[in-house]
Write a protein that holds these residues in place. Structure first.
Motif, PDB file in Angstrom:
ATOM      1  N   PHE A   8       0.853  -1.184   0.000  1.00  0.00           N
ATOM      2  CA  PHE A   8       0.000   0.000   0.000  1.00  0.00           C
ATOM      3  C   PHE A   8       0.892   1.237   0.000  1.00  0.00           C
ATOM      4  O   PHE A   8       1.837   1.326   0.776  1.00  0.00           O
ATOM      5  N   TYR A  10      -0.111   4.599   0.265  1.00  0.00           N
ATOM      6  CA  TYR A  10      -0.650   5.786   0.923  1.00  0.00           C
ATOM      7  C   TYR A  10      -0.729   5.553   2.421  1.00  0.00           C
ATOM      8  O   TYR A  10      -0.652   4.422   2.886  1.00  0.00           O
ATOM      9  N   GLY A  41     -13.370   2.428   2.183  1.00  0.00           N
ATOM     10  CA  GLY A  41     -12.093   1.758   1.947  1.00  0.00           C
ATOM     11  C   GLY A  41     -12.105   0.253   2.142  1.00  0.00           C
ATOM     12  O   GLY A  41     -11.072  -0.344   2.424  1.00  0.00           O
ATOM     13  N   THR A  43     -12.548  -2.102  -0.132  1.00  0.00           N
ATOM     14  CA  THR A  43     -11.799  -2.774  -1.203  1.00  0.00           C
ATOM     15  C   THR A  43     -10.306  -2.721  -0.922  1.00  0.00           C
ATOM     16  O   THR A  43      -9.596  -3.726  -1.052  1.00  0.00           O
ATOM     17  N   VAL A  44      -9.828  -1.578  -0.506  1.00  0.00           N
ATOM     18  CA  VAL A  44      -8.405  -1.428  -0.187  1.00  0.00           C
ATOM     19  C   VAL A  44      -8.041  -2.315   1.000  1.00  0.00           C
ATOM     20  O   VAL A  44      -6.998  -2.969   1.000  1.00  0.00           O
ATOM     21  N   GLN A  69     -13.497  -2.559  -9.750  1.00  0.00           N
ATOM     22  CA  GLN A  69     -12.987  -1.688  -8.691  1.00  0.00           C
ATOM     23  C   GLN A  69     -11.811  -2.334  -7.964  1.00  0.00           C
ATOM     24  O   GLN A  69     -10.853  -1.652  -7.608  1.00  0.00           O
ATOM     25  N   TRP A  70     -11.875  -3.642  -7.746  1.00  0.00           N
ATOM     26  CA  TRP A  70     -10.759  -4.326  -7.081  1.00  0.00           C
ATOM     27  C   TRP A  70      -9.466  -4.157  -7.874  1.00  0.00           C
ATOM     28  O   TRP A  70      -8.420  -3.846  -7.323  1.00  0.00           O
ATOM     29  N   GLU A  72      -8.825  -1.844 -10.167  1.00  0.00           N
ATOM     30  CA  GLU A  72      -8.478  -0.417 -10.197  1.00  0.00           C
ATOM     31  C   GLU A  72      -7.788   0.008  -8.905  1.00  0.00           C
ATOM     32  O   GLU A  72      -6.768   0.705  -8.938  1.00  0.00           O
ATOM     33  N   ARG A  73      -8.327  -0.408  -7.764  1.00  0.00           N
ATOM     34  CA  ARG A  73      -7.721  -0.023  -6.480  1.00  0.00           C
ATOM     35  C   ARG A  73      -6.340  -0.642  -6.315  1.00  0.00           C
ATOM     36  O   ARG A  73      -5.450  -0.026  -5.741  1.00  0.00           O
ATOM     37  N   GLU A  76      -4.157   1.585  -8.404  1.00  0.00           N
ATOM     38  CA  GLU A  76      -4.091   2.954  -7.879  1.00  0.00           C
ATOM     39  C   GLU A  76      -3.332   3.035  -6.561  1.00  0.00           C
ATOM     40  O   GLU A  76      -2.643   4.027  -6.303  1.00  0.00           O
ATOM     41  N   CYS A  77      -3.479   2.019  -5.717  1.00  0.00           N
ATOM     42  CA  CYS A  77      -3.027   2.127  -4.332  1.00  0.00           C
ATOM     43  C   CYS A  77      -1.892   1.194  -3.940  1.00  0.00           C
ATOM     44  O   CYS A  77      -1.309   1.352  -2.863  1.00  0.00           O
TER      45      CYS A  77
END
Length: 129
Positions: A8, A10, A41, A43-44, A69-70, A72-73, A76-77
């Motif tokens: 992760f 962030y 949050g 999913t994250v 979304q899974w 994409e996250r 993204e993250c």
């Protein structure tokens, strides 16, 4: 496998950090439910739990949007898409071969399909131990 593949990038939200601090206690009985409002949050957290458990993971999503979304996250993250070495699949037929499965429309599967998926997961889990 997954633990080394991504991290992760962030800072965690306060409640996510509190949850993750006690993660090992939460999964001690091999059962875990995360209930939180949209946009909080989940999913994250799911991706981080998957990373920490470090085993093949089957994500069952009720819609294509949530399934996407899974992915994409994750990009993204956790890791840039170009650097990702984790084989992903959206095909349930690859259940035994890939560390991350993203499947949609599970609510429409007949009861017998659920049993077959569950048995396949159990069989695969036993083979990996």
């Amino acid at each position: 496998m997954l633990k080394e593949a991504f991290q992760f990038i962030y800072p965690w939200r306060t409640y996510q950090e509190r949850f993750l601090k006690d993660f090992q206690d939460h999964i001690a009985d091999d059962h875990l439910h995360v209930v939180a409002p949209p946009g909080s949050g989940k999913t994250v957290l799911g991706l981080e739990m998957m990373r920490r458990v470090d085993k093949c993971t089957l994500v069952l999503a009720p819609t294509i949007t949530i399934r996407n979304q899974w992915e994409e996250r994750m990009f993204e993250c956790f890791i840039e898409q170009e650097k990702c070495t984790i084989p992903l699949s959206r095909n349930i037929k690859n259940l035994h071969t890939l560390p991350l499965q993203l499947i949609n429309h599970y609510t429409h599967l007949p009861k017998m399909k659920w049993k077959a998926i569950w048995n396949a997961c159990l069989t695969f889990s036993r083979k990996r131990e």
